[in-house]
Every structure is written in structure tokens, then in C-alpha cells.
Design an enzyme around this catalytic site. Structure first.
Site, mmCIF file in Angstrom:
data_model
loop_
_atom_site.group_PDB
_atom_site.id
_atom_site.type_symbol
_atom_site.label_atom_id
_atom_site.label_comp_id
_atom_site.label_asym_id
_atom_site.label_seq_id
_atom_site.Cartn_x
_atom_site.Cartn_y
_atom_site.Cartn_z
ATOM 1 C CD GLU A 1 -40.941 7.383 17.130
ATOM 2 O OE1 GLU A 1 -41.356 7.931 16.091
ATOM 3 O OE2 GLU A 1 -39.844 6.809 17.216
ATOM 4 C CD GLU B 1 -43.592 4.887 13.431
ATOM 5 O OE1 GLU B 1 -44.339 3.970 13.825
ATOM 6 O OE2 GLU B 1 -43.319 5.881 14.124
HETATM 7 N N1 3HC Z 1 -48.445 12.918 7.297
HETATM 8 C C1 3HC Z 1 -48.985 13.666 6.321
HETATM 9 N N2 3HC Z 1 -50.302 13.642 6.006
HETATM 10 C C2 3HC Z 1 -51.076 12.838 6.737
HETATM 11 C C3 3HC Z 1 -50.575 12.025 7.767
HETATM 12 C C4 3HC Z 1 -49.182 12.090 8.053
HETATM 13 N N3 3HC Z 1 -48.613 11.383 9.038
HETATM 14 N N4 3HC Z 1 -51.593 11.315 8.295
HETATM 15 C C5 3HC Z 1 -52.700 11.676 7.629
HETATM 16 N N5 3HC Z 1 -52.384 12.585 6.680
HETATM 17 C C6 3HC Z 1 -53.308 13.274 5.766
HETATM 18 C C7 3HC Z 1 -53.942 12.295 4.781
HETATM 19 O O1 3HC Z 1 -53.123 12.145 3.636
HETATM 20 C C8 3HC Z 1 -55.239 13.008 4.477
HETATM 21 O O2 3HC Z 1 -54.948 14.026 3.563
HETATM 22 P P1 3HC Z 1 -56.019 14.459 2.452
HETATM 23 O O3 3HC Z 1 -57.215 14.918 3.206
HETATM 24 O O4 3HC Z 1 -55.319 15.496 1.672
HETATM 25 O O5 3HC Z 1 -56.302 13.200 1.659
HETATM 26 C C9 3HC Z 1 -55.596 13.672 5.803
HETATM 27 O O6 3HC Z 1 -54.391 13.741 6.541
HETATM 28 C C10 3HC Z 1 -56.615 12.916 6.624
HETATM 29 O O7 3HC Z 1 -56.165 11.567 6.740
HETATM 30 P P2 3HC Z 1 -57.162 10.352 6.609
HETATM 31 O O8 3HC Z 1 -58.045 10.543 5.442
HETATM 32 O O9 3HC Z 1 -56.347 9.125 6.662
HETATM 33 O O10 3HC Z 1 -58.043 10.544 7.927
HETATM 34 P P3 3HC Z 1 -58.641 9.444 8.865
HETATM 35 O O11 3HC Z 1 -59.398 10.175 9.894
HETATM 36 O O12 3HC Z 1 -59.342 8.395 8.082
HETATM 37 O O13 3HC Z 1 -57.394 8.715 9.568
HETATM 38 C C11 3HC Z 1 -55.287 8.616 10.697
HETATM 39 C C12 3HC Z 1 -56.565 9.447 10.443
HETATM 40 C C13 3HC Z 1 -55.638 7.358 11.476
HETATM 41 C C14 3HC Z 1 -54.359 9.470 11.514
HETATM 42 C C15 3HC Z 1 -54.660 8.226 9.348
HETATM 43 O O14 3HC Z 1 -54.540 9.384 8.561
HETATM 44 C C16 3HC Z 1 -53.312 7.612 9.451
HETATM 45 O O15 3HC Z 1 -53.184 6.454 9.740
HETATM 46 N N6 3HC Z 1 -52.253 8.420 9.200
HETATM 47 C C17 3HC Z 1 -50.920 7.954 9.117
HETATM 48 C C18 3HC Z 1 -50.347 7.722 10.491
HETATM 49 C C19 3HC Z 1 -48.925 7.280 10.374
HETATM 50 O O16 3HC Z 1 -48.567 6.445 9.589
HETATM 51 N N7 3HC Z 1 -48.070 7.858 11.240
HETATM 52 C C20 3HC Z 1 -46.694 7.527 11.241
HETATM 53 C C21 3HC Z 1 -45.965 8.422 10.308
HETATM 54 S S1 3HC Z 1 -44.279 7.968 10.136
HETATM 55 C C22 3HC Z 1 -43.525 8.564 11.543
HETATM 56 O O17 3HC Z 1 -44.164 9.098 12.408
HETATM 57 C C23 3HC Z 1 -42.046 8.421 11.574
HETATM 58 C C24 3HC Z 1 -41.485 8.642 12.913
HETATM 59 O O18 3HC Z 1 -41.294 7.424 13.569
HETATM 60 C C25 3HC Z 1 -40.157 9.337 12.860
#
Ligand code: 3HC
Length: 697
Positions: free
Chosen positions: A105, A125
């Protein structure tokens, strides 16, 4: 300047580098830092353009999920995005890694986007029970139209920036050094005299209003059938994007985001997100790398063995499959090859990849062929003597340090491991069948096991794409124990006056993928009887006996595969229909036990079933089988069809309130005080004002 945002000026371009490992999540410090850096760049006469990029492995992968459910901290991401978009100097985003959610975004609010070839973009999301809340629902459809934007938001998929679907969002895809390439791109833009290009003013996606509205209407119909709130809100916001001025659209989006983020569904989905990342962190693995696995041995070519072989072949492993004789081996290899051929015929596997898998599969009848295997998984019939014999033979042939794995459901792992010279290398595995289609795998870790053995098996399971969950003990299963308790509660409801059909309906309405009885019909009643007996033998299922399943088995109603089980399957109703014979059999059984039938509402059925799962989960925690409640939740969500948006049974109990669940169990105890005996942890947590979540540490 905030240290999470680097600031540097190069040839008139201010470079704002986001440095918040591991995924550059846009938390409060990043937002504050970006806001400060933006102001600094805007106030600096030497700066003509601004470039935002992510340091390390990725452009921001979203907002910081840990901040959801807490009071919001200024500046908010929507406001920051608006400020970026309103910048009088051009702002460019350089994307790499996974530019997701709030990260994407932020990029959409900049004026131009350049991306590294391997980058991925998306709106995950919806998988967290929320919607893009920083202008994504308003900006994405302006660029891509309603259909494509909605498909991206409703699926939560991350797509490659080189795909046709990504084209409306990305101005340029580059190879090589992204920073250098992005700087050159900004210089090009400046040289061309390109001005700012606020996405809010773009109307390309609205070019065909009829198509836009049709796309909205179509998705509206689809999401109306889903129990989740977020998809419905996403569609409303995208509809508003076209109907309302941009700022009003943002207001609609904000209200919808606030509703979603505070919902139980979002809390549950966030819980599952973190639970999935907590589960594979076994204590044995901390600080130690696993020895690499290149060859896997599988003993037994039945359904379980074949599924394991297919799963291993999929990820480039060498597989040695052992069968007891050539005929059995031929049959097993034939089935694996036929499956691979089907994948090719369906266009799901290329011919070359299929040949490659075939070359890596080695069928043998002599255990000596396992001498090079790094991990050997035994998948023979669940007979103690047979399993012991397999491990005795394995001990003679495997190399030192090879990990030996049993898939026993019923027997004590020590009795099996005792047949080897070094029981410290023997573990248990419950992966379900067929293994290649399962998402979760329970690793049974008996006392005294070598940490290196645990690390190797967990690494193998990760490579197979499974989520490993730890179950401590010699006869420890999480999912099967919780499932057994759930099915027992369902049995009691039926014997007390409900029907399998009403129970199934109620549990589907609760969100379970299948009702308990239709699921038993799919798996087979004999298989379920074996499971229940194993659970009764190891002390999991105690108390009142219900014999309806036995009676159905006696009547030859073994389930779907034979055309009759709890349901009747025929040409008229291939997916099953209620059978008066089953109702009559249940009535007889009830009367023979002197039970007066009474009715149960849908809600009562759901409360019985949930309470049984939760109480069993609590028992597994007391026994130390499950490390934490969230491990139980991920097993049930990924392995047993529990609705993800309810977070798993333990999270669902937290949301209902532990006091309410305990009170239910106490009330149900009037029918059977042995099975319905509340675990002490309810009281402990309740008195401390806590829920199961407090045990997830
Ligand atoms: N917020 C906080 N922590 C996050 C995070 C996030 N958005 N995304 C990943 N992390 C943390 C994980 O909890 C993990 O922490 P840990 O090592 O303590 O367990 C660490 O980062 C590494 O994450 P992964 O183990 O998942 O690493 P991968 O390399 O396997 O995957 C990724 C990376 C594809 C980025 C995956 O972490 C993921 O899908 N993350 C979530 C993405 C997401 O949902 N984003 C949207 C958030 S909501 C939003 O943005 C609202 C907005 O519209 C206003």
C-alpha cells in the site's frame, strides 16, 4: 532521524532505506521514521526526488501485525501514505522480496514503482481477518479495475511482479542491483520531466463502469456465502472506490478496517499466524543446524508409504522404497507411477519433472538398500511385532546417525525403538494419509532422543512443506486425541437423542470442514474404530461407552467406500443422504440402554463438541504432550478441518471464555462424570484472569 530509516542524498535523490529486520514490517518506528525523512527530503532544496526502498531481504511485508489489537500509535499508515502521495516531489518505490499488505500500500501511494525481477506483491490482509487499511482498497482498483484488484485482495495471494496480473501496479521490472537500477530509473524520470502521479487521480481502472460493477456484484455473491467478515468488507470498499470520491472511500475503508481488526475472527487469525511460526521452533533445534537429508528410506508401500514417497519426490529427494516382496513392490511402484502420470495428464506436472521423479524412486525388497539413507520412515501395518521386526532389521543396515521414524498410532515408541542398538535416534511421526496432501505433521519426541535426530526430521518436514508440531512422549498424539474426544462427544449426543445428520449440520455451521460422522464415513468406520480403541487403550478416551459405531460395523456399514455408513450413498445421492435404517439402529441402541431421547439445539451440539476438544487439549497440556495451546490449535486447523477463523479449539475457548466452557463441562458431567471432568487448568487460568493464550509464552 529515526535509526530504522536510513537517509542519504545521491545526485538530488533522497534515498529512504527501511531497516527493520526481519521483514521491514511497518511498525510505529518505521512510520515515524518515514514521516520524518519525508519532511526532511521535502524541505531540502538539493532533493528533487525521493526513493523509498527496503534494506535487507525485502521491501516491507506489511504493517506490524503485533500492533493490531493495541491502541494505534501515530503516525498512522493511511496518513503516511496520503502524505507520500501528496508529495510535490516525485516519490518512487523500489520493491524487492515480498512487498505485501501495508508495504504494498505504501508503494501504491508513491508515484512510480520499480521492482526487482524476483519480487512479489500482494494483499495478505484477508488471511488475518482484515482488509488493506492504508488506501489499498481505493488505490488498487484505480490501477487494475475491480476484478483483478478484488481477486488479489480476496485470495491473499502474493504474485510475481513479472506476471500479467502485476503489470498495472508496476512501472518497471529490473534485473541486477536494485538500488542502482532504481536510482537510474529516477534519473530517467527526472530527465523526462515526469511529474508526480498521485494514484488517487488515476481512473484507468474505472474506464468500463459496467464491467467494474459486474465484477463487484459477482464477488459480492461469492463472499456472501462465506462466514468470514473481511471478504465482504473488502468487496464493499472496492465498490465504494468507484462510487465515492477518494477521501470518502478512504473513510469507508477505515471504518471497515476498524470493525474487522477488532473482531474475534481477526484475533483468531492473528493467533494462527503466530502459532504457525511458534510450532516448528522445537527446543532441540535452537542454535543447531540440521544435517542435510538427501536420501529418505520408506519401509512399506501402502497408502501411507506411497504418500510419503510422493511427498519426498516432489522436493527432489532420493527415495528408497522397501516392500516385503517383488509382487507388493511392483504394485506399490505401479500406483506411484500411475499417480505421477495422472499429474502429467492433468497438466500439473511436466513430462521432464515426472521422469526425474521416476529416476529418483528406487524400489527394493532388501533392507540393505537403506544403508545410505539419512532418514528411514517405517510405514508398515500398525502391528507391534511387525514394527519391531522392521526396526530390528533396520538396526543392522542403516548408517550411524541415520534417523529412524515410526508411524505407529497405537504402540509405545520405546517398545519399537528398543529393537535398535541406539533408541536415541528413533522418533514417531503422525502425518496423516495421504502424506503428500497433508499440511501438518506431529513429531513424537520420546525422552532421551538425540537433539540432532529431532533437528533432522524437523528440517525434512519443513522441506516437504509440512508444519511440524512437537508431541512429547512415547504414545503421544495431539490431533488424534482431540479428534477422539470430539467424536466421542458427538456419539453421546446421538445416543442421547440427536442424529448424526443434525450433529454434522451443526458442526458444519460452526465452520468445520466436515461434520464428524460424514468424516468417519470418508475415512472408514473400521479405521475409526481402531483409532478409538487405541485411544481407549492408552487412557485417552475414558468413561461412558457408546456402541453405535460397533453396531454399524457389525451391519457391514463401513463407510462411503462400501456405499453405506452413517449415510447411504447411491446413484441418487452420491454424496450421501440420511438413512432411516441408521436412525432405527440408533433408537434400538438408545432403548437398550434405557436412555430417554431428548433434543439438542445447534448451539448445544456445538458447545458439547467444542468443550470435549478443549478439555482434551487441556489434558494434553497437563500431561506435557502438547507444549502449548497454540500447538493444539495449529494441529486442529491444519490437520482436522477446524475453522482457521476460529483460531483452533483453545483460542475458541479463550474467546468464549474459560468460565463458560468449564461450566458447560460441569453441566455435561451429569451424564458422564468421567469423560466430562474439567481439567484443573480451567480454574487456575480463570482465577488468574487469564486464558489459554497465557500459556503460549
Ligand atoms: N508483522 C510482524 N511480524 C512479522 C510480520 C508482520 N507483518 N511478517 C513476518 N513477521 C515475523 C514473523 O512472525 C517471524 O517472526 P519470528 O522469527 O519471531 O517467528 C519473522 O517475521 C519471519 O517471518 P516468517 O518466518 O514468516 O518468514 P518467511 O520468510 O517464511 O516469510 C513473509 C516472510 C512472506 C513476509 C511472511 O512472514 C508473511 O507472510 N508475513 C505476513 C505478511 C502480512 O500478512 N502482511 C500484511 C500485514 S497486515 C497489513 O499490512 C495491514 C495494512 O493493510 C494496514
Amino acid at each position: 532521524m529515526n535509526e530504522v530509516i536510513g537517509y542519504e542524498v545521491s545526485d538530488g535523490i533522497a534515498i529512504l532505506g527501511i531497516n527493520n529486520p526481519p521483514v521491514n514490517a511497518v511498525g510505529a518506528s518505521v512510520r515515524q521514521g518515514l514521516s520524518n525523512a519525508l519532511h526532511r527530503a521535502l524541505g531540502d532544496d538539493a532533493v528533487q526526488a525521493i526513493l523509498i526502498l527496503g534494506e535487507g531481504r525485502t521491501f516491507p511485508a506489511g504493517s506490524d501485525i503485533r500492533e493490531f489489537g493495541k491502541p494505534p500509535a501515530d503516525p498512522w499508515l493511511p496518513g503516511l501514505c496520503n502524505a507520500v502521495e501528496a508529495s510535490p516531489k516525485i516519490v518512487v518505490a523500489a520493491l524487492h522480496g515480498t512487498a505485501l499488505g501495508g508495504g504494498f500500500e505504501l508503494a501504491l501511494a508513491t508515484h512510480y514503482r520499480v521492482a526487482a525481477e524476483g519480487a512479489r506483491i500482494g494483499f495478505p490482509e484477508v488471511t488475518l481477518g482484515i482488509l488493506p487499511g492504508a488506501g489499498g482498497t481505493q488505490r488498487a482498483p484505480r490501477l487494475a479495475g475491480a476484478g483483478d484488484a478484488l481477486d488479489l485482495m480476496l485470495s491473499g495471494r502474493a504474485i510475481s511482479v513479472t506476471s500479467a496480473e502485476a503489470a498495472p501496479y508496476i512501472d518497471k521490472v529490473v534485473q541486477g542491483d536494485l538500488r542502482q537500477q532504481a536510482l537510474s530509473y529516477v534519473q530517467e524520470l527526472l530527465a523526462q520531466g515526469a511529474g508526480t502521479r498521485p494514484t488517487r487521480d488515476i481512473r484507468k481502472g474505472f474506464a468500463d463502469p459496467i464491467a467494474y460493477q459486474k465484477a463487484v456484484a459477482l464477488r459480492k455473491e461469492v463472499v456472501a456465502k462465506r462466514p468470514e467478515i473481511a471478504p465482504q468488507e473488502i468487496v464493499k470498499c472496492v465498490e465504494a472506490a468507484e462510487l465515492l470520491p477518494f477521501d470518502m472511500g478512504l473513510t469507508v475503508e477505515r471504518a471497515a478496517f476498524d470493525d474487522c481488526v477488532q473482531s474475534d475472527q481477526a484475533a483468531s487469525l492473528r493467533h494462527v499466524f503466530f502459532a504457525e511460526r511458534r510450532a516448528p521452533k522445537f527446543p532441540e533445534i535452537s542454535g543447531q543446524g540440521a544435517s542435510p537429508v538427501s536420501q529418505v528410506g520408506i519401509v512399506g508401500g501402502g497408502v501411507a508409504g506411497r504418500g510419503l514417497a510422493l511427498a519426498c519426490l516432489e522436493v527432489d529427494l532420493e527415495v528408497v522404497l522397501i516392500e516385503r516382496n517383488s509382487a507388493a513392490l511392483r504394485e506399490s511402484l505401479g500406483k506411484i507411477n500411475a499417480y505421477l502420470d495422472r499429474l502429467v495428464a492433468q497438466g500439473r506436472l511436466r513430462g521432464q519433472a515426472r521422469d526425474d521423479r521416476g529416476m529418483r524412486l528406487h524400489g527394493k525388497t532388501d533392507f540393505v538398500a537403506l544403508s545410505e539413507a539419512d532418514v528411514v520412515i517405517e510405514a508398515v501395518a500398525d502391528d507391534l511385532k511387525e514394527k519391531q521386526q522392521v526396526f530390528f532389521q533396520l538396526d543392522a543396515v542403516v548408517r550411524e546417525g541415520a534417523v529412524l521414524v515410526s508411524t505407529t498410532m497405537r504402540h509405545d515408541l520405546h517398545q519399537i525403538a528398543g529393537k535398535t542398538g541406539d533408541p536415541g535416534w528413533v522418533l514417531g511421526l503422525d502425518i496423516g494419509t495421504p502424506a503428500h496432501l497433508q499440511q501438518v505433521a506431529e513429531v513424537m519426541v520420546p525422552e532421551g532422543v538425540e537433539p540432532a535426530a529431532v533437528a533432522a526430521l524437523v528440517a525434512l518436514l519443513r522441506r516437504l512443506g509440512k508444519l511440524p508440531v512437537r508431541a512429547e512422549g512415547r504414545r503421544a498424539h495431539i490431533g488424534r486425541a482431540v479428534l477422539g474426544a470430539y467424536r466421542h462427544a458427538a456419539d453421546m449426543l446421538v445416543e442421547d437423542g440427536s442424529t448424526p445428520y443434525l450433529v454434522d449440520e451443526a458442526m458444519r455451521a460452526f465452520g468445520m470442514k466436515f461434520g464428524p460422522f460424514e468424516q468417519i464415513d470418508r475415512e472408514g468406520l473400521r479405521e475409526d474404530r481402531t483409532l478409538r480403541r487405541a485411544l481407549a487403550d492408552n487412557g485417552t478416551l475414558q468413561g461412558r461407552q457408546v456402541s453405535i459405531l460397533d453396531r454399524l460395523c457389525e451391519a457391514g456399514r463401513f463407510g462411503r467406500s462400501v456405499g453405506q455408513g452413517y449415510y447411504l450413498y447411491d446413484g441418487q445421492s452420491p454424496s450421501g443422504r440420511a438413512d432411516p435404517e441408521v436412525i432405527a439402529l440408533i433408537r434400538e441402541e438408545r432403548e437398550s440402554r434405557g436412555i430417554a431421547a431428548r433434543g439438542f439445539s445447534e448451539e448445544e451440539i456445538q458447545r458439547h463438541c467444542l468443550a470435549a476438544m478443549v478439555n482434551e487439549g487441556a489434558r494434553l497440556l497437563r500431561l506435557g504432550v502438547a507444549r502449548c495451546p497454540s500447538d493444539i490449535d495449529v494441529v486442529m486447523v491444519h490437520g482436522y478441518g477446524f475453522p482457521r477463523w476460529r483460531g483452533g479449539p483453545m483460542k475458541a475457548a479463550d474467546l468464549v471464555g474459560l468460565w463458560a466452557v468449564q461450566r458447560d463441562i460441569e453441566q455435561f458431567a451429569q451424564q458422564d462424570s468421567v469423560f466430562w471432568s474439567p481439567e484443573p487448568v480451567f480454574d487456575t487460568l480463570f482465577k488468574a484472569g487469564q486464558g489459554f493464550d497465557a500459556l503460549n509464552g
